[in-house]
Write an enzyme that holds these catalytic residues in place. Structure first.
Site, mmCIF file in Angstrom:
data_model
loop_
_atom_site.group_PDB
_atom_site.id
_atom_site.type_symbol
_atom_site.label_atom_id
_atom_site.label_comp_id
_atom_site.label_asym_id
_atom_site.label_seq_id
_atom_site.Cartn_x
_atom_site.Cartn_y
_atom_site.Cartn_z
ATOM 1 N N ASN A 10 -45.966 62.377 19.839
ATOM 2 C CA ASN A 10 -47.035 61.629 20.171
ATOM 3 C C ASN A 10 -46.776 59.831 19.386
ATOM 4 O O ASN A 10 -47.279 60.576 18.618
ATOM 5 C CB ASN A 10 -48.162 62.716 20.230
ATOM 6 C CG ASN A 10 -49.477 61.932 20.989
ATOM 7 O OD1 ASN A 10 -49.498 60.411 20.411
ATOM 8 N ND2 ASN A 10 -50.512 62.177 21.405
ATOM 9 N N HIS A 13 -50.772 57.256 17.705
ATOM 10 C CA HIS A 13 -51.177 56.437 17.261
ATOM 11 C C HIS A 13 -50.059 55.311 15.884
ATOM 12 O O HIS A 13 -50.490 54.172 15.328
ATOM 13 C CB HIS A 13 -51.496 57.301 15.667
ATOM 14 C CG HIS A 13 -52.417 58.024 15.911
ATOM 15 N ND1 HIS A 13 -54.209 57.673 17.160
ATOM 16 C CD2 HIS A 13 -52.510 59.313 16.572
ATOM 17 C CE1 HIS A 13 -54.978 58.511 17.040
ATOM 18 N NE2 HIS A 13 -54.149 59.464 16.896
ATOM 19 N N HIS A 46 -50.848 59.125 25.231
ATOM 20 C CA HIS A 46 -52.555 59.101 26.033
ATOM 21 C C HIS A 46 -53.477 57.563 26.560
ATOM 22 O O HIS A 46 -52.981 57.274 25.651
ATOM 23 C CB HIS A 46 -53.058 59.594 25.049
ATOM 24 C CG HIS A 46 -54.353 60.052 25.420
ATOM 25 N ND1 HIS A 46 -55.576 61.752 24.632
ATOM 26 C CD2 HIS A 46 -55.233 59.967 26.939
ATOM 27 C CE1 HIS A 46 -56.848 61.160 25.327
ATOM 28 N NE2 HIS A 46 -56.698 60.944 26.074
ATOM 29 N N ARG A 48 -55.822 55.869 27.055
ATOM 30 C CA ARG A 48 -57.615 56.553 27.264
ATOM 31 C C ARG A 48 -58.176 55.604 28.295
ATOM 32 O O ARG A 48 -57.734 54.641 27.660
ATOM 33 C CB ARG A 48 -58.343 57.082 25.944
ATOM 34 C CG ARG A 48 -57.485 57.741 25.249
ATOM 35 C CD ARG A 48 -57.947 58.148 24.053
ATOM 36 N NE ARG A 48 -59.588 58.076 24.075
ATOM 37 C CZ ARG A 48 -59.669 59.881 23.464
ATOM 38 N NH1 ARG A 48 -58.847 60.246 23.301
ATOM 39 N NH2 ARG A 48 -61.304 59.486 23.277
ATOM 40 N N ARG A 52 -58.354 52.624 23.998
ATOM 41 C CA ARG A 52 -58.352 51.914 21.882
ATOM 42 C C ARG A 52 -56.008 52.132 21.525
ATOM 43 O O ARG A 52 -56.764 51.517 20.567
ATOM 44 C CB ARG A 52 -59.349 53.083 21.577
ATOM 45 C CG ARG A 52 -58.597 54.377 21.667
ATOM 46 C CD ARG A 52 -59.604 55.434 20.717
ATOM 47 N NE ARG A 52 -60.384 55.837 21.888
ATOM 48 C CZ ARG A 52 -60.813 57.134 21.164
ATOM 49 N NH1 ARG A 52 -60.855 57.638 20.465
ATOM 50 N NH2 ARG A 52 -62.640 57.193 21.940
ATOM 51 N N GLU A 73 -50.619 61.974 29.127
ATOM 52 C CA GLU A 73 -51.844 62.667 28.483
ATOM 53 C C GLU A 73 -52.988 61.765 29.537
ATOM 54 O O GLU A 73 -52.833 60.584 29.559
ATOM 55 C CB GLU A 73 -51.966 62.756 27.572
ATOM 56 C CG GLU A 73 -51.537 63.860 26.718
ATOM 57 C CD GLU A 73 -51.898 63.994 25.546
ATOM 58 O OE1 GLU A 73 -53.055 63.461 24.686
ATOM 59 O OE2 GLU A 73 -51.202 64.445 24.361
ATOM 60 N N THR A 104 -59.418 64.377 21.126
ATOM 61 C CA THR A 104 -59.355 65.345 22.328
ATOM 62 C C THR A 104 -60.356 66.532 21.223
ATOM 63 O O THR A 104 -58.986 66.892 20.755
ATOM 64 C CB THR A 104 -58.244 65.097 22.807
ATOM 65 O OG1 THR A 104 -57.650 64.133 23.111
ATOM 66 C CG2 THR A 104 -58.536 66.003 24.002
ATOM 67 N N GLU A 154 -50.805 73.204 28.141
ATOM 68 C CA GLU A 154 -51.158 73.538 26.855
ATOM 69 C C GLU A 154 -52.416 74.019 25.741
ATOM 70 O O GLU A 154 -53.178 73.627 26.127
ATOM 71 C CB GLU A 154 -50.974 71.526 26.374
ATOM 72 C CG GLU A 154 -50.681 71.263 25.020
ATOM 73 C CD GLU A 154 -50.335 70.626 25.011
ATOM 74 O OE1 GLU A 154 -49.359 69.670 25.503
ATOM 75 O OE2 GLU A 154 -50.475 69.427 23.491
ATOM 76 N N HIS A 193 -51.758 69.550 18.727
ATOM 77 C CA HIS A 193 -53.037 69.011 18.030
ATOM 78 C C HIS A 193 -53.783 69.682 16.572
ATOM 79 O O HIS A 193 -53.419 71.158 16.413
ATOM 80 C CB HIS A 193 -54.016 69.306 18.880
ATOM 81 C CG HIS A 193 -55.376 68.665 18.562
ATOM 82 N ND1 HIS A 193 -55.125 67.398 19.454
ATOM 83 C CD2 HIS A 193 -56.278 67.880 17.718
ATOM 84 C CE1 HIS A 193 -56.219 66.704 18.562
ATOM 85 N NE2 HIS A 193 -56.970 67.100 18.197
HETATM 86 N N1 PXP Z 1 -51.956 67.577 22.922
HETATM 87 C C1 PXP Z 1 -52.825 67.040 23.192
HETATM 88 C C2 PXP Z 1 -53.229 67.020 24.392
HETATM 89 C C3 PXP Z 1 -53.351 66.015 22.688
HETATM 90 O O1 PXP Z 1 -54.510 65.202 23.031
HETATM 91 C C4 PXP Z 1 -53.813 65.496 21.016
HETATM 92 C C5 PXP Z 1 -53.608 64.489 20.091
HETATM 93 O O2 PXP Z 1 -53.591 62.747 21.514
HETATM 94 C C6 PXP Z 1 -51.777 65.738 20.642
HETATM 95 C C7 PXP Z 1 -51.808 66.916 21.286
HETATM 96 C C8 PXP Z 1 -51.267 66.066 19.390
HETATM 97 O O3 PXP Z 1 -52.016 65.951 18.634
HETATM 98 P P1 PXP Z 1 -52.258 65.319 17.433
HETATM 99 O O4 PXP Z 1 -52.131 64.075 16.920
HETATM 100 O O5 PXP Z 1 -53.389 65.469 15.872
HETATM 101 O O6 PXP Z 1 -50.718 65.686 16.818
#
Ligand code: PXP
Length: 242
Positions: A10, A13, A46, A48, A52, A73, A104, A154, A193
């Site tokens: 992901n 960030h 994602h 959003r 952001r 996402e 999330t 998921e 997550h």
């Molecule tokens: N899976 C989903 C559905 C999420 O919303 C997120 C966070 O955006 C992640 C995985 C990844 O989480 P993390 O950034 O904490 O690794």
């Protein structure tokens, strides 16, 4: 023999850091390409509601540049549905979204929002997009996913990541039970997550889990060792546990 475990990286960030200054760098597309080169099987982003981190333009550029699948996402809104149908990513993971949350927090209430989700899942599926629901490891939610006929769930590992000791062991059992229930009913299991090198092992060891989506920790670790190396080390931690 346990099925192989895919890593979805992901890159939200990377965009968070870029947007902190409102400039063009660091570019999440560059991050995504580096992650794929280092062994990521897919990229997750994602979009959003408040944009952001990832922007509409990022989604378009990711789809143009990537040779690995994109998992978008998205919240269960008409706006996001229209965007997904326009871009047709490989997969769409439906997540709950509250404007004021930091990330999330908690899974989608697929059971409570069943009638709202049904047409959305139908429209995405009809467009050839592989739909996933981001849910808590709870039999009611897995049952809703089965009834909605989503090919993937998921499982939210956020609680597991936040807990320790016996409470974490309990949550791990809930995750393993939910994974077994989903898989038994033909639903592919992903998880994610809050996963780090230190806590990924027990999740990677759940045999029904086929994909992990990991972001925040990898982007943070990239500051110290580079994104490619962080992805390689996460892959190694996952493979060791499998
Ligand atoms: N899976 C989903 C559905 C999420 O919303 C997120 C966070 O955006 C992640 C995985 C990844 O989480 P993390 O950034 O904490 O690794």
């Amino acid at each position: 023999m346990t099925d192989p475990l895919r890593l979805g990286v992901n890159i939200d960030h990377v965009a968070t850091v870029r947007n902190a200054r409102g400039v063009g760098y660091p570019d999440p597309v560059r991050g995504a390409l580096l992650a794929a080169e280092a062994g990521a099987d897919g990229i997750t982003a994602h979009l959003r509601e408040d944009r952001r981190h990832i922007t509409d333009d990022d989604v378009a550029r990711l789809l143009a540049a990537l040779t690995v699948p994109l998992n978008l996402e998205m919240a269960a809104t008409d706006e996001m549905l229209a965007i997904a149908l326009r871009h047709r990513p490989h997969a769409a993971c439906i997540v709950p979204e509250k404007r004021e949350e930091v990330t999330t927090e908690g899974g989608l209430d697929a059971a409570g929002q069943f009638e709202r989700l049904r047409p959305l899942v139908g429209a995405l599926t009809a467009a050839g997009i592989r739909v996933s629901l981001f849910v808590e490891p709870d039999a009611r939610q897995i049952d809703a996913a089965i009834r909605l006929a989503t090919p993937v769930v998921e499982l939210h590992t956020g609680r597991y990541a936040d807990l320790d000791g016996e409470a974490r062991a309990d949550e791990l059992r809930r995750l393993a039970d939910a994974a077994a229930l989903a898989a038994k009913n033909g639903v592919e299991v992903h998880a994610g997550h809050g996963l780090t090198y230190d806590n990924v092992g027990p999740i990677a060891a759940i045999p029904q889990v086929r994909e992990l989506n990991i972001g925040h920790f990898l982007v943070g670790e990239a500051l110290f060792v580079g994104l490619g190396e962080a992805v390689r080390q996460m892959r190694a931690a996952m493979d060791a546990a499998r």
